[in-house]
Design a protein around this motif. Structure first.
Motif, PDB file in Angstrom:
ATOM      1  N   VAL A  92       0.871  -1.167   0.000  1.00 45.39           N
ATOM      2  CA  VAL A  92       0.000   0.000   0.000  1.00 45.39           C
ATOM      3  C   VAL A  92       0.916   1.228   0.000  1.00 45.39           C
ATOM      4  CG1 VAL A  92      -1.782   1.296   1.206  1.00 45.39           C
ATOM      5  CG2 VAL A  92      -1.813  -1.212   1.247  1.00 45.39           C
ATOM      6  N   TYR A  93       0.683   2.117  -0.936  1.00 49.32           N
ATOM      7  CA  TYR A  93       1.512   3.308  -1.094  1.00 49.32           C
ATOM      8  C   TYR A  93       0.771   4.527  -0.538  1.00 49.32           C
ATOM      9  CZ  TYR A  93       4.907   0.775  -3.852  1.00 49.32           C
ATOM     10  OH  TYR A  93       5.879  -0.115  -4.243  1.00 49.32           O
ATOM     11  N   TYR A  94       1.520   5.319   0.236  1.00 50.10           N
ATOM     12  CA  TYR A  94       0.949   6.490   0.890  1.00 50.10           C
ATOM     13  C   TYR A  94       1.697   7.749   0.467  1.00 50.10           C
ATOM     14  CZ  TYR A  94      -1.128   3.111   4.129  1.00 50.10           C
ATOM     15  OH  TYR A  94      -1.825   2.063   4.677  1.00 50.10           O
ATOM     16  N   CYS A  95       0.935   8.805   0.325  1.00 51.38           N
ATOM     17  CA  CYS A  95       1.491  10.124   0.052  1.00 51.38           C
ATOM     18  C   CYS A  95       1.436  10.938   1.338  1.00 51.38           C
ATOM     19  CB  CYS A  95       0.659  10.798  -1.042  1.00 51.38           C
ATOM     20  SG  CYS A  95       0.994  12.542  -1.287  1.00 51.38           S
ATOM     21  N   LYS A  96       2.496  11.693   1.596  1.00 50.28           N
ATOM     22  CA  LYS A  96       2.509  12.648   2.710  1.00 50.28           C
ATOM     23  C   LYS A  96       2.922  13.992   2.149  1.00 50.28           C
ATOM     24  CE  LYS A  96       5.916  13.027   5.649  1.00 50.28           C
ATOM     25  NZ  LYS A  96       6.894  12.757   6.742  1.00 50.28           N
ATOM     26  N   ALA A  97       2.115  15.007   2.403  1.00 48.82           N
ATOM     27  CA  ALA A  97       2.416  16.342   1.901  1.00 48.82           C
ATOM     28  C   ALA A  97       2.580  17.316   3.055  1.00 48.82           C
ATOM     29  CB  ALA A  97       1.312  16.822   0.969  1.00 48.82           C
ATOM     30  N   THR A  98       3.513  18.224   2.900  1.00 51.40           N
ATOM     31  CA  THR A  98       3.723  19.291   3.874  1.00 51.40           C
ATOM     32  C   THR A  98       3.166  20.576   3.289  1.00 51.40           C
ATOM     33  OG1 THR A  98       5.729  18.232   4.684  1.00 51.40           O
ATOM     34  CG2 THR A  98       5.390  20.537   5.269  1.00 51.40           C
ATOM     35  N   ILE A  99       2.181  21.133   3.987  1.00 51.62           N
ATOM     36  CA  ILE A  99       1.501  22.348   3.534  1.00 51.62           C
ATOM     37  C   ILE A  99       1.510  23.326   4.702  1.00 51.62           C
ATOM     38  CG2 ILE A  99      -0.663  23.315   2.677  1.00 51.62           C
ATOM     39  CD1 ILE A  99      -1.345  20.492   1.628  1.00 51.62           C
ATOM     40  N   ARG A 100       2.173  24.458   4.477  1.00 54.71           N
ATOM     41  CA  ARG A 100       2.301  25.484   5.520  1.00 54.71           C
ATOM     42  C   ARG A 100       2.812  24.882   6.822  1.00 54.71           C
ATOM     43  NH1 ARG A 100      -2.009  29.878   6.423  1.00 54.71           N
ATOM     44  NH2 ARG A 100      -0.111  31.080   6.707  1.00 54.71           N
ATOM     45  N   GLY A 101       3.781  24.003   6.710  1.00 47.41           N
ATOM     46  CA  GLY A 101       4.452  23.453   7.879  1.00 47.41           C
ATOM     47  C   GLY A 101       3.757  22.284   8.547  1.00 47.41           C
ATOM     48  N   ARG A 102       2.606  21.911   8.057  1.00 48.45           N
ATOM     49  CA  ARG A 102       1.878  20.787   8.640  1.00 48.45           C
ATOM     50  C   ARG A 102       1.908  19.617   7.660  1.00 48.45           C
ATOM     51  NH1 ARG A 102      -3.812  22.142  11.321  1.00 48.45           N
ATOM     52  NH2 ARG A 102      -3.453  19.972  11.913  1.00 48.45           N
ATOM     53  N   GLU A 103       1.944  18.421   8.218  1.00 47.24           N
ATOM     54  CA  GLU A 103       2.004  17.213   7.409  1.00 47.24           C
ATOM     55  C   GLU A 103       0.625  16.566   7.337  1.00 47.24           C
ATOM     56  OE1 GLU A 103       6.638  15.847   8.194  1.00 47.24           O
ATOM     57  OE2 GLU A 103       4.998  14.821   9.222  1.00 47.24           O
ATOM     58  N   TYR A 104       0.327  16.102   6.145  1.00 47.31           N
ATOM     59  CA  TYR A 104      -0.949  15.426   5.907  1.00 47.31           C
ATOM     60  C   TYR A 104      -0.684  14.114   5.176  1.00 47.31           C
ATOM     61  CZ  TYR A 104      -2.735  20.088   6.867  1.00 47.31           C
ATOM     62  OH  TYR A 104      -3.007  21.299   7.451  1.00 47.31           O
ATOM     63  N   TRP A 105      -1.471  13.108   5.530  1.00 46.93           N
ATOM     64  CA  TRP A 105      -1.331  11.789   4.919  1.00 46.93           C
ATOM     65  C   TRP A 105      -2.571  11.456   4.098  1.00 46.93           C
ATOM     66  CZ3 TRP A 105       2.814   8.436   5.227  1.00 46.93           C
ATOM     67  CH2 TRP A 105       3.810   8.726   6.162  1.00 46.93           C
ATOM     68  N   GLY A 106      -2.350  10.748   3.012  1.00 48.41           N
ATOM     69  CA  GLY A 106      -3.455  10.194   2.264  1.00 48.41           C
ATOM     70  C   GLY A 106      -3.867   8.858   2.834  1.00 48.41           C
ATOM     71  N   GLN A 107      -4.895   8.286   2.243  1.00 53.73           N
ATOM     72  CA  GLN A 107      -5.462   7.045   2.766  1.00 53.73           C
ATOM     73  C   GLN A 107      -4.759   5.803   2.236  1.00 53.73           C
ATOM     74  OE1 GLN A 107      -6.560   8.626   0.162  1.00 53.73           O
ATOM     75  NE2 GLN A 107      -6.927   6.999  -1.344  1.00 53.73           N
ATOM     76  N   GLY A 108      -3.925   5.989   1.221  1.00 53.13           N
ATOM     77  CA  GLY A 108      -3.179   4.866   0.655  1.00 53.13           C
ATOM     78  C   GLY A 108      -3.846   4.295  -0.584  1.00 53.13           C
ATOM     79  N   THR A 109      -3.025   3.741  -1.455  1.00 53.06           N
ATOM     80  CA  THR A 109      -3.518   3.075  -2.655  1.00 53.06           C
ATOM     81  C   THR A 109      -2.724   1.779  -2.848  1.00 53.06           C
ATOM     82  OG1 THR A 109      -4.013   3.343  -5.019  1.00 53.06           O
ATOM     83  CG2 THR A 109      -1.979   4.353  -4.221  1.00 53.06           C
ATOM     84  N   GLN A 110      -3.435   0.720  -3.180  1.00 60.39           N
ATOM     85  CA  GLN A 110      -2.798  -0.598  -3.285  1.00 60.39           C
ATOM     86  C   GLN A 110      -2.118  -0.771  -4.630  1.00 60.39           C
ATOM     87  OE1 GLN A 110      -2.720  -3.361  -0.985  1.00 60.39           O
ATOM     88  NE2 GLN A 110      -1.291  -4.174  -2.513  1.00 60.39           N
ATOM     89  N   VAL A 111      -0.879  -1.227  -4.593  1.00 58.56           N
ATOM     90  CA  VAL A 111      -0.145  -1.613  -5.790  1.00 58.56           C
ATOM     91  C   VAL A 111       0.200  -3.093  -5.647  1.00 58.56           C
ATOM     92  CG1 VAL A 111       1.995  -1.344  -7.097  1.00 58.56           C
ATOM     93  CG2 VAL A 111       0.788   0.674  -6.218  1.00 58.56           C
ATOM     94  N   THR A 112      -0.232  -3.873  -6.619  1.00 61.06           N
ATOM     95  CA  THR A 112       0.040  -5.308  -6.605  1.00 61.06           C
ATOM     96  C   THR A 112       0.786  -5.687  -7.872  1.00 61.06           C
ATOM     97  OG1 THR A 112      -1.957  -5.750  -5.317  1.00 61.06           O
ATOM     98  CG2 THR A 112      -0.953  -7.616  -6.463  1.00 61.06           C
ATOM     99  N   VAL A 113       1.956  -6.266  -7.699  1.00 59.35           N
ATOM    100  CA  VAL A 113       2.768  -6.732  -8.821  1.00 59.35           C
ATOM    101  C   VAL A 113       2.711  -8.247  -8.828  1.00 59.35           C
ATOM    102  CG1 VAL A 113       5.003  -6.660  -9.955  1.00 59.35           C
ATOM    103  CG2 VAL A 113       4.265  -4.739  -8.513  1.00 59.35           C
ATOM    104  N   SER A 114       2.149  -8.785  -9.898  1.00 60.09           N
ATOM    105  CA  SER A 114       1.948 -10.226  -9.959  1.00 60.09           C
ATOM    106  C   SER A 114       1.896 -10.680 -11.406  1.00 60.09           C
ATOM    107  CB  SER A 114       0.653 -10.612  -9.247  1.00 60.09           C
ATOM    108  OG  SER A 114       0.384 -11.992  -9.396  1.00 60.09           O
ATOM    109  N   SER A 115       2.410 -11.892 -11.638  1.00 60.71           N
ATOM    110  CA  SER A 115       2.339 -12.453 -12.977  1.00 60.71           C
ATOM    111  C   SER A 115       1.122 -13.352 -13.103  1.00 60.71           C
ATOM    112  CB  SER A 115       3.624 -13.238 -13.281  1.00 60.71           C
ATOM    113  OG  SER A 115       3.832 -14.233 -12.297  1.00 60.71           O
TER     114      SER A 115
END
Length: 115
Positions: A92-115
């Motif tokens: 699960v990949y998460y983004c964290k952004a810093t906006i005006r000195g505060r950090e915010y997290w996203g909810q995550g998105t699933q990445v699945t690598v499979s053959s």
């Protein structure tokens, strides 16, 4: 209220590519720093990449040369371009952004690598 939303995850075969997006809502201010993390099943969340709005960037060794992090200043969106994906990139990949000195997290998105 500031919210981050990631998108772009999915199922991909080994060697394939995906681009994740990170969009901030509820603010008129810029994302000064965008960082990406991932959490593989059974493991702790790990940092993989950071990009500053001013241009500097850094990557974890595990993704260096395969992933690229960017910020579209005009759209105020962050991206993670992932190339040559491997089985061990499944997480699960998460983004964290810093906006005006505060950090915010996203909810995550699933990445699945499979053959």
């Amino acid at each position: 209220q500031v919210q981050l939303v990631e998108s772009g995850g999915g199922l991909v075969q080994p060697g394939g590519s995906l681009r994740l997006s990170c969009v901030a809502s509820g603010t008129m201010f810029d994302m000064n720093i965008v960082a990406w993390y991932r959490q593989r099943q059974g493991n702790q969340r790990e940092w993989i990449a950071t990009r500053l709005r001013a241009g500097a960037y850094n990557y974890a060794d595990s993704v260096k040369g395969r992933f690229a992090v960017s910020i579209d200043n005009a759209k105020n969106e962050g991206y993670l371009q992932m190339n040559n994906l491997q089985l061990e990139d499944t997480a699960v990949y998460y983004c964290k952004a810093t906006i005006r000195g505060r950090e915010y997290w996203g909810q995550g998105t699933q990445v699945t690598v499979s053959s």
